[in-house]
Scaffold this active site. Structure first.
Site, PDB file in Angstrom:
ATOM      1  N   TRP A 241      38.148  36.738  34.163  1.00 33.16           N
ATOM      2  CA  TRP A 241      37.813  38.050  33.620  1.00 33.16           C
ATOM      3  C   TRP A 241      37.906  38.094  32.097  1.00 33.16           C
ATOM      4  CZ3 TRP A 241      39.840  37.338  38.378  1.00 33.16           C
ATOM      5  CH2 TRP A 241      39.274  38.049  39.443  1.00 33.16           C
ATOM      6  N   CYS A 277      34.832  40.680  41.164  1.00 30.34           N
ATOM      7  CA  CYS A 277      35.041  41.380  42.440  1.00 30.34           C
ATOM      8  C   CYS A 277      33.795  41.470  43.305  1.00 30.34           C
ATOM      9  CB  CYS A 277      35.637  42.760  42.199  1.00 30.34           C
ATOM     10  SG  CYS A 277      34.520  43.965  41.455  1.00 30.34           S
ATOM     11  N   HIS A 335      35.352  48.855  41.441  1.00 27.45           N
ATOM     12  CA  HIS A 335      35.884  47.684  42.138  1.00 27.45           C
ATOM     13  C   HIS A 335      35.176  47.591  43.481  1.00 27.45           C
ATOM     14  CE1 HIS A 335      38.405  44.457  43.347  1.00 27.45           C
ATOM     15  NE2 HIS A 335      39.024  45.150  44.297  1.00 27.45           N
ATOM     16  N   ASP A 360      39.810  42.978  51.113  1.00 32.54           N
ATOM     17  CA  ASP A 360      39.476  42.690  49.715  1.00 32.54           C
ATOM     18  C   ASP A 360      39.844  41.252  49.361  1.00 32.54           C
ATOM     19  OD1 ASP A 360      38.985  42.695  47.025  1.00 32.54           O
ATOM     20  OD2 ASP A 360      40.176  44.478  46.581  1.00 32.54           O
ATOM     21  N   TYR A 525      34.678  45.522  32.968  1.00 32.50           N
ATOM     22  CA  TYR A 525      34.649  46.531  34.022  1.00 32.50           C
ATOM     23  C   TYR A 525      36.019  46.787  34.641  1.00 32.50           C
ATOM     24  CZ  TYR A 525      35.141  43.284  37.959  1.00 32.50           C
ATOM     25  OH  TYR A 525      35.631  42.384  38.862  1.00 32.50           O
TER      26      TYR A 525
END
Length: 705
Positions: A241, A277, A335, A360, A525
């Site tokens: 990220w 994600c 997300h 997730d 994000y």
């Protein structure tokens, strides 16, 4: 006394079609549990089903056993194997006793999924049977006894059979969609999915127990959640990220799951670089749909990441805007996770928590020592039942945490400015059944914001995780008197300047001397600033009962380069009263620029095995050339792999038109997905729907032993 078995017909095409697996293959036997399939035996002589022995054995995994459900012995004559979990009977109309028999074989609806060996014995004294080959057994959403049974056929077509879909991205005010090619029926994907299960740490530690546990979609979904990320196992994707993607691909590169999964297999189970994600979630959706578990991709806007499990998120400001991250908590623009459909008998004797489960695979927090999350029943999240398995408190916080804003002063002290119980968890979205429309499913996760029911559920959740209650409710300003908001004057379009205005209103009779700091940052994000774009400081008087308007101009020449690995622009205003240092006012706005127009269309007869063309068009909107341009095109059932086209330069005002030939090989609703990247723009996506009609002439298929 035994007799010889001649030819054995597994009826692969007929069985697979009946089991909705023919899109995977018609050359190998792939069936779904709880549903019968046909096998025909030809014998060298007559066969009497009431007296002659035909003993069949199925086995999966190492050390298969009937106690673990990984082995079953059954056969004819009927009634001899009453305790067998697998069942067999003579198919109605089978030609007896003329030396040929067709059998209906049915696995239990809770059998472990995976690859089985099938063997036959016709002599009771033989130590081993003759191999008939392999079969794959998958979950069965069409079977009422299966724990993944989905009642509606339209939903089964969408959540199991559909090979393409949409993933929603952007922000709560700028919801955009990108097409994703799941490709669960492409060659070798089912084998890659099973390989993924075979190398999971639980299987490596105790393979017999793991193969047995594959009967349970709760277990399988949890294993897949852990194996999609590579944080503590030989998982598929490595997350990143920080904007540094050396040695791999930017997460925005991917248009589909097939290339990701094939790379993972090709490089010996080493993680593919890199994912974020939506990539983690979409790849997991591919795996679950391939295995037969109904699955859909879900996006939560203004999604909280609550690291300390207190159901609140701390957000820090200083007098110059958003500070470098002081808290491990964060609020992501969006997300993405998946929902998987299954029963939850482990939580309730009835069906209280059955249905959609949030799962997730993005590695955020550990669950029982492993980076995975879920399955968390969506019904439990809605009711605030955060003391249930698995990871319900974490998902509850993602959609319903309270946001606490703090002002941090130069001496390090801090002041609580507001508590916001509304903003987190907005416009929770998924693709509609049978169309490309967006469906808002927020009401599945929480009651309407501002209602007594929503607060009651939140307070119940706080009690269940043993946190002292905060009796504040709604949004509270630190000091009344001044209200303000940021207003768009032009729609943000990448490649063009952005114009906004800050509007302040004095609600009382006092003239205020204000210090106004407007800060503009490029944001990832996940709520972390990536770079500073610009800042402006000024002092203004705000007259009683008057409005004050301050223009905000953000040139593309200033923000463009800083947005290449960022997803949004955060404009924040922090206003202090010179005559009252305790009076602090904060407002902010997230902007997501609309990408320049990219189009793709299919040209030619939309017929299976016919020659077609994909035409991609992009116009350079800038007053300078675009360099290092490349296009990727994918489409399961249309293209066997990812196609690439590169162009070193697109001049100012020039149109790029690329045509890519393809031959569709699988009928039904399909989607072409294109991605465009260059030195100035990242992550421009487009897609088009293509409905491929089946070819009137198909070559016959069979699989025999």
């Amino acid at each position: 006394m035994g007799f010889d078995v001649g030819k054995v017909e597994l009826h692969c095409e007929k069985n697979n079609t009946a089991h909705n697996t023919n899109d995977i293959s018609v050359n190998r036997l792939i069936v779904r549990r709880g549903q019968s399939f046909l096998v025909t035996f030809d014998f060298h002589g007559p066969f009497r089903s009431t007296t002659d022995l035909l003993e069949l054995t199925v086995e999966t995994g190492p050390q298969p056993s009937e106690a673990l459900g990984t082995r079953s012995v059954f056969g004819l004559p009927e009634g001899r194997w009453k305790r067998s979990s697998w069942k067999v009977k003579v198919h109605q109309g089978s030609g007896l006793p003329a030396g040929s028999i067709t059998l209906d074989i049915t696995s239990p609806a809770d059998a472990p999924v995976g690859e089985y060996s099938l063997s036959v014995k016709t002599n009771a004294t033989a130590s081993v049977g003759s191999s008939l080959g392999k079969l794959l057994l998958l979950f069965n959403p069409w079977c009422q006894e299966d724990s993944v049974h989905l009642p509606e056929e339209e939903e089964r077509q969408e959540y199991v059979m559909r090979e393409q879909g949409l993933v929603y991205k952007g922000s709560e005010k700028y919801i955009g969609s990108m097409a994703w090619d799941f490709g669960q029926f492409e060659d070798d994907i089912v084998d890659i999915c099973l390989k993924l299960l075979d190398v999971n740490p639980k299987c490596l530690s105790d393979p017999a127990k793991d193969f047995s546990a594959r009967c349970n979609p709760i277990y399988v979904s949890r294993v897949v959640s852990a194996m999609i990320n590579a944080n503590d196992d030989r998982g598929v994707l490595m997350g990143r990220w920080d904007g540094q993607y050396d040695g791999g691909m930017s997460p925005t590169h991917w248009n589909g799951s097939v290339e990701v999964l094939r790379r993972w297999l090709k490089y010996g189970g080493n993680p593919v670089k890199y994912g974020q994600c939506w990539v983690f979630a979409a790849v997991m959706c591919t795996v679950l749909r391939c295995l037969g578990i109904p699955c859909r991709v879900v996006t939560n806007f203004q999604s909280a990441h609550d690291t300390d499990k207190n159901l609140t998120i701390d957000n820090f400001f200083s007098d110059y805007g958003v500070r470098p991250k002081k808290s491990p908590d964060s609020v992501w623009n969006y997300h993405v996770w998946v929902e998987a459909w299954m029963t939850r008998p482990d939580l309730s004797a009835g069906s209280l928590y059955d249905g959609w489960q949030a799962v997730d695979p993005t590695p955020q927090e550990k669950s029982t020592g492993v980076y995975c999350c879920g399955p968390a029943p969506v019904k439990a999240i809605l009711q605030g039942h955060v003391d249930l398995k698995y990871d319900v408190p974490f998902v509850f916080a993602e959609v319903n945490a309270d946001l606490v804003t703090w002002m941090v002063f130069a001496d390090g002290s801090k002041k609580k400015i507001s508590t916001d119980s509304v903003s987190v968890g907005q416009n929770i979205s998924t693709k509609a059944v049978g169309s490309d429309k967006r469906v808002d499913i927020t009401a599945n996760y929480k009651h309407a914001e501002g209602t007594e029911k929503e607060r009651a559920v939140y307070n119940q959740a706080v009690k269940r995780v043993n946190i002292p209650e905060d009796n504040s409710n709604g949004i509270h300003d630190g000091k009344p008197g001044v209200s303000m908001k940021i207003v768009e004057l032009t729609k943000p379009i990448s490649g063009k300047d952005i114009d906004l205005k800050l509007v302040l209103n004095n609600n009382d009779s006092v003239t205020r001397k204000l210090v106004i700091n407007v800060n503009v940052q490029a944001m990832r994000y996940n709520g972390i600033p990536s770079s500073q774009i610009q800042t402006e400081l000024k002092e203004q008087k705000l007259l009683p009962n008057q409005d004050l308007t301050i223009p905000i101009h953000i040139p593309f020449s200033v923000y463009g380069e800083k947005m290449r690995e960022s997803n949004s622009i955060k404009v924040s205003a922090v206003v202090t009263d010179k005559d009252n240092s305790g009076a602090v006012y904060i407002t902010e706005k997230d902007l997501v620029s609309q990408s320049p127009l990219l189009t793709i269309k299919a040209i030619g007869s939309e017929l299976q095995y016919s020659d077609m063309m994909a035409e991609v068009v992009f116009d350079n909107p800038l007053s300078e050339g675009l360099r290092d341009c490349f296009i990727t095109v994918t489409g399961s059932g249309l293209l066997t792999g990812t196609m690439e086209a590169r162009t070193p330069l697109i001049k100012q005002g020039q149109r790029l038109c690329v045509k890519i030939p393809f031959t569709p090989y699988r009928p039904g609703p399909k989607k072409l997905v294109v991605g465009f990247n260059c030195d100035q723009f990242r992550d421009i996506k487009a897609s088009c729907n293509v409905y491929i009609k089946p070819s009137p002439v198909l070559s016959p298929h069979c699989c025999r032993m």
